[in-house]
Design a protein around this motif. Structure first.
Motif, PDB file in Angstrom:
ATOM      1  N   ALA A   5      48.955  43.680 -17.725  1.00 43.14           N
ATOM      2  CA  ALA A   5      49.604  42.771 -18.676  1.00 43.14           C
ATOM      3  C   ALA A   5      51.130  42.820 -18.522  1.00 43.14           C
ATOM      4  CB  ALA A   5      49.208  43.129 -20.102  1.00 43.14           C
ATOM      5  N   GLN A   6      51.681  44.008 -18.344  1.00 50.46           N
ATOM      6  CA  GLN A   6      53.132  44.121 -18.138  1.00 50.46           C
ATOM      7  C   GLN A   6      53.542  43.414 -16.850  1.00 50.46           C
ATOM      8  OE1 GLN A   6      52.967  48.511 -18.626  1.00 50.46           O
ATOM      9  NE2 GLN A   6      54.969  48.233 -19.609  1.00 50.46           N
ATOM     10  N   LEU A   7      52.758  43.610 -15.806  1.00 48.91           N
ATOM     11  CA  LEU A   7      53.083  42.988 -14.524  1.00 48.91           C
ATOM     12  C   LEU A   7      52.948  41.468 -14.623  1.00 48.91           C
ATOM     13  CD1 LEU A   7      51.268  45.501 -12.166  1.00 48.91           C
ATOM     14  CD2 LEU A   7      53.688  45.436 -12.761  1.00 48.91           C
TER      15      LEU A   7
ATOM     16  N   GLN B  10      57.675  35.644 -16.253  1.00 48.72           N
ATOM     17  CA  GLN B  10      59.096  35.495 -16.580  1.00 48.72           C
ATOM     18  C   GLN B  10      59.919  35.078 -15.366  1.00 48.72           C
ATOM     19  OE1 GLN B  10      60.503  35.922 -19.672  1.00 48.72           O
ATOM     20  NE2 GLN B  10      58.448  36.206 -20.493  1.00 48.72           N
ATOM     21  N   GLY B  11      59.262  35.016 -14.176  1.00 51.64           N
ATOM     22  CA  GLY B  11      59.960  34.516 -13.001  1.00 51.64           C
ATOM     23  C   GLY B  11      60.141  35.493 -11.867  1.00 51.64           C
ATOM     24  N   ALA B  12      59.585  36.680 -11.967  1.00 51.55           N
ATOM     25  CA  ALA B  12      59.697  37.645 -10.860  1.00 51.55           C
ATOM     26  C   ALA B  12      58.983  37.074  -9.640  1.00 51.55           C
ATOM     27  CB  ALA B  12      59.088  38.984 -11.255  1.00 51.55           C
ATOM     28  N   THR B  13      59.667  37.030  -8.516  1.00 52.57           N
ATOM     29  CA  THR B  13      59.071  36.447  -7.313  1.00 52.57           C
ATOM     30  C   THR B  13      58.878  37.464  -6.199  1.00 52.57           C
ATOM     31  OG1 THR B  13      61.250  35.786  -6.505  1.00 52.57           O
ATOM     32  CG2 THR B  13      59.999  34.144  -7.771  1.00 52.57           C
ATOM     33  N   ARG B  14      59.345  38.686  -6.421  1.00 52.82           N
ATOM     34  CA  ARG B  14      59.165  39.755  -5.443  1.00 52.82           C
ATOM     35  C   ARG B  14      58.770  41.012  -6.197  1.00 52.82           C
ATOM     36  NH1 ARG B  14      65.028  39.774  -3.048  1.00 52.82           N
ATOM     37  NH2 ARG B  14      65.304  39.902  -5.285  1.00 52.82           N
ATOM     38  N   PRO B  15      58.069  41.931  -5.540  1.00 46.82           N
ATOM     39  CA  PRO B  15      57.710  43.179  -6.230  1.00 46.82           C
ATOM     40  C   PRO B  15      58.921  43.888  -6.838  1.00 46.82           C
ATOM     41  CG  PRO B  15      56.409  42.974  -4.258  1.00 46.82           C
ATOM     42  CD  PRO B  15      57.406  41.827  -4.233  1.00 46.82           C
ATOM     43  N   ARG B  16      60.040  43.884  -6.148  1.00 49.88           N
ATOM     44  CA  ARG B  16      61.215  44.576  -6.697  1.00 49.88           C
ATOM     45  C   ARG B  16      61.679  43.934  -8.007  1.00 49.88           C
ATOM     46  NH1 ARG B  16      66.031  43.720  -2.436  1.00 49.88           N
ATOM     47  NH2 ARG B  16      64.387  44.413  -1.091  1.00 49.88           N
ATOM     48  N   ASP B  17      61.478  42.603  -8.112  1.00 55.73           N
ATOM     49  CA  ASP B  17      61.811  41.908  -9.364  1.00 55.73           C
ATOM     50  C   ASP B  17      60.890  42.370 -10.496  1.00 55.73           C
ATOM     51  OD1 ASP B  17      63.645  40.395  -7.880  1.00 55.73           O
ATOM     52  OD2 ASP B  17      62.205  38.787  -7.553  1.00 55.73           O
TER      53      ASP B  17
ATOM     54  N   LYS C 158      50.775  45.827  -3.065  1.00 60.09           N
ATOM     55  CA  LYS C 158      49.852  44.792  -2.603  1.00 60.09           C
ATOM     56  C   LYS C 158      49.274  44.013  -3.789  1.00 60.09           C
ATOM     57  CE  LYS C 158      46.541  44.601   1.136  1.00 60.09           C
ATOM     58  NZ  LYS C 158      45.649  45.357   2.001  1.00 60.09           N
ATOM     59  N   MET C 159      48.927  44.716  -4.837  1.00 62.17           N
ATOM     60  CA  MET C 159      48.378  44.072  -6.034  1.00 62.17           C
ATOM     61  C   MET C 159      49.430  43.187  -6.691  1.00 62.17           C
ATOM     62  SD  MET C 159      45.974  43.583  -8.311  1.00 62.17           S
ATOM     63  CE  MET C 159      44.765  44.840  -8.518  1.00 62.17           C
ATOM     64  N   ILE C 160      50.665  43.659  -6.739  1.00 63.16           N
ATOM     65  CA  ILE C 160      51.739  42.873  -7.347  1.00 63.16           C
ATOM     66  C   ILE C 160      51.990  41.606  -6.536  1.00 63.16           C
ATOM     67  CG2 ILE C 160      54.210  42.864  -7.868  1.00 63.16           C
ATOM     68  CD1 ILE C 160      53.890  45.852  -8.619  1.00 63.16           C
ATOM     69  N   VAL C 161      52.002  41.713  -5.217  1.00 60.57           N
ATOM     70  CA  VAL C 161      52.189  40.525  -4.369  1.00 60.57           C
ATOM     71  C   VAL C 161      51.067  39.530  -4.630  1.00 60.57           C
ATOM     72  CG1 VAL C 161      52.151  39.697  -1.979  1.00 60.57           C
ATOM     73  CG2 VAL C 161      53.527  41.694  -2.588  1.00 60.57           C
ATOM     74  N   SER C 162      49.855  40.025  -4.771  1.00 58.07           N
ATOM     75  CA  SER C 162      48.717  39.154  -5.053  1.00 58.07           C
ATOM     76  C   SER C 162      48.877  38.452  -6.403  1.00 58.07           C
ATOM     77  CB  SER C 162      47.435  39.987  -5.021  1.00 58.07           C
ATOM     78  OG  SER C 162      46.331  39.193  -5.334  1.00 58.07           O
ATOM     79  N   MET C 163      49.338  39.185  -7.402  1.00 55.45           N
ATOM     80  CA  MET C 163      49.553  38.596  -8.724  1.00 55.45           C
ATOM     81  C   MET C 163      50.620  37.509  -8.660  1.00 55.45           C
ATOM     82  SD  MET C 163      49.424  41.963 -11.139  1.00 55.45           S
ATOM     83  CE  MET C 163      49.402  41.080 -12.698  1.00 55.45           C
TER      84      MET C 163
END
Ligand code: FES
Length: 64
Positions: free
Chosen positions: A12-14, A20-27, A43-48
Motif C-alpha cells: 500500500a505504501q509503495l 503520487q508520481g514516482a516513476t523510478r524505484p529510487r523515487d 523488481k516488484m517496485i518496477v512491476s508496480m
C-alpha cells in the motif's frame, strides 16, 4: 503485505508512492523516506510502476 523487508514497506505504501508520481524505484524509496538496502524488492517496485502507468494510459485511451 510487506514488500520491502529491509525498510518494512507495504504494498500500500509503495502503491501510494507510485500513484503520487514516482516513476523510478529510487523515487518510490524517497517518497517513503528511505533508500534501497539489498535491492530484492526493486523488481516488484518496477512491476508496480509499469502496471500503474499502463492502467493510467489505458484509462486515457492511449494504449496501442
Ligand atoms: S527488500 Fe527492499 S531493499 Fe531489501
Amino acid at each position: 503485505m510487506i514488500v520491502c523487508l529491509c525498510n518494512a514497506l507495504t504494498d500500500a505504501q509503495l502503491a501510494d508512492a507510485v500513484a503520487q508520481g514516482a516513476t523510478r524505484p529510487r523515487d518510490v524509496y524517497a517518497a517513503c523516506d528511505c533508500k534501497a538496502q539489498c535491492g530484492t524488492c526493486t523488481k516488484m517496485i518496477v512491476s508496480m510502476i509499469r502496471d500503474t502507468r499502463s492502467a493510467a494510459l489505458a484509462a486515457e485511451g492511449r494504449l496501442p
